[in-house]
Enzyme design. Structure first.
Site, short mmCIF file in Angstrom:
data_model
loop_
_atom_site.label_atom_id
_atom_site.label_comp_id
_atom_site.label_asym_id
_atom_site.label_seq_id
_atom_site.Cartn_x
_atom_site.Cartn_y
_atom_site.Cartn_z
N ASP A 174 -7.12 -13.91 -1.64
CA ASP A 174 -7.58 -15.00 -0.78
C ASP A 174 -9.11 -14.90 -0.70
OD1 ASP A 174 -8.20 -13.00 1.03
OD2 ASP A 174 -7.01 -13.83 2.68
N THR A 232 -8.06 -7.30 4.35
CA THR A 232 -7.61 -5.93 4.63
C THR A 232 -6.70 -5.36 3.55
OG1 THR A 232 -5.67 -6.79 5.78
CG2 THR A 232 -7.64 -6.34 7.13
N HIS A 244 5.79 7.76 -7.61
CA HIS A 244 7.00 7.96 -6.81
C HIS A 244 7.69 6.66 -6.37
CE1 HIS A 244 6.12 12.37 -5.43
NE2 HIS A 244 6.09 12.22 -6.75
N CYS A 271 -6.99 -9.11 -0.25
CA CYS A 271 -7.35 -10.01 0.85
C CYS A 271 -8.38 -9.25 1.68
CB CYS A 271 -6.12 -10.46 1.64
SG CYS A 271 -5.26 -9.19 2.59
N HIS A 273 13.13 10.04 -7.78
CA HIS A 273 12.42 8.88 -7.24
C HIS A 273 13.11 7.57 -7.62
CE1 HIS A 273 9.46 11.66 -5.93
NE2 HIS A 273 9.28 12.10 -7.17
C1 RB5 Z 1 -8.45 -13.74 6.32
O1 RB5 Z 1 -9.42 -13.95 7.29
C2 RB5 Z 1 -7.76 -12.41 6.55
O2 RB5 Z 1 -6.95 -12.48 7.66
C3 RB5 Z 1 -6.98 -12.01 5.33
O3 RB5 Z 1 -7.84 -11.91 4.24
C4 RB5 Z 1 -6.28 -10.67 5.40
O4 RB5 Z 1 -7.14 -9.68 5.83
C5 RB5 Z 1 -5.00 -10.64 6.11
O5 RB5 Z 1 -4.31 -9.61 6.18
#
Ligand code: RB5
Length: 145
Positions: free
Chosen positions: A8, A66, A97, A64, A132
């Site tokens: 994203d 995080t 694993h 993304c 595994h």
């Molecule tokens: C987008 O702002 C953010 O929420 C997305 O990139 C991600 O971190 C969601 O888990």
């Protein structure tokens, strides 16, 4: 070797860095977007990348902000084992694993240098099988309920 990528807006820049790096060292890249830093929802991209990775039986990388949201979404696709990693040991062990087929990372969490190391170890580590395999089969059984 073919690798499928997706991100994203929060992971866009990191995905572009990974794409350039992997192309440079000879991987064939399938890029499912996004293609700009404009805001875009991560779940549909995770779904596309997950479905493609399973259908083609290849590894994928999703980014993304995080790495968490896109990994949660990808794991809803049957056959996907997506792991959100920000350390080298986890990126290696999730292949060895868990037979993870998608590496997820956060573009707002880790730097490009570490991310490329994680991609390298993820793409080059083989699943160990053995005990595994039984555990991965148990995950698949949950998925098939
Ligand atoms: C987008 O702002 C953010 O929420 C997305 O990139 C991600 O971190 C969601 O888990």
């Amino acid at each position: 070797m073919k690798v499928v990528l997706g991100a994203d807006h929060g992971g866009f820049e990191l995905k572009e860095t990974i794409k350039a790096y992997l192309t440079d060292i000879g991987y064939e890249i399938v890029d499912m977007g996004t293609d700009s830093p404009d805001s875009i929802d991560y779940a549909p991209i995770a779904e596309k990348v997950g479905e493609y990775a399973v259908k083609e039986n290849i590894l994928g990388v999703l980014c993304c902000g995080t790495g968490i949201g896109i990994s949660i979404a990808a794991n809803k696709v049957k056959g996907v084992r997506a792991a959100c990693c920000s350390d080298y040991f986890s990126a290696r062990m999730t292949r060895a694993h868990n037979n993870a087929n998608i590496l997820c990372m956060g573009g707002r969490v880790i730097g490009a240098g570490l991310a490329l190391d994680l991609v390298d170890i993820f793409l080059t580590t083989e699943f160990e099988g053995g005990r595994h395999q039984r555990r991965v089969d148990q995950i698949t059984a949950i998925e098939n309920k």
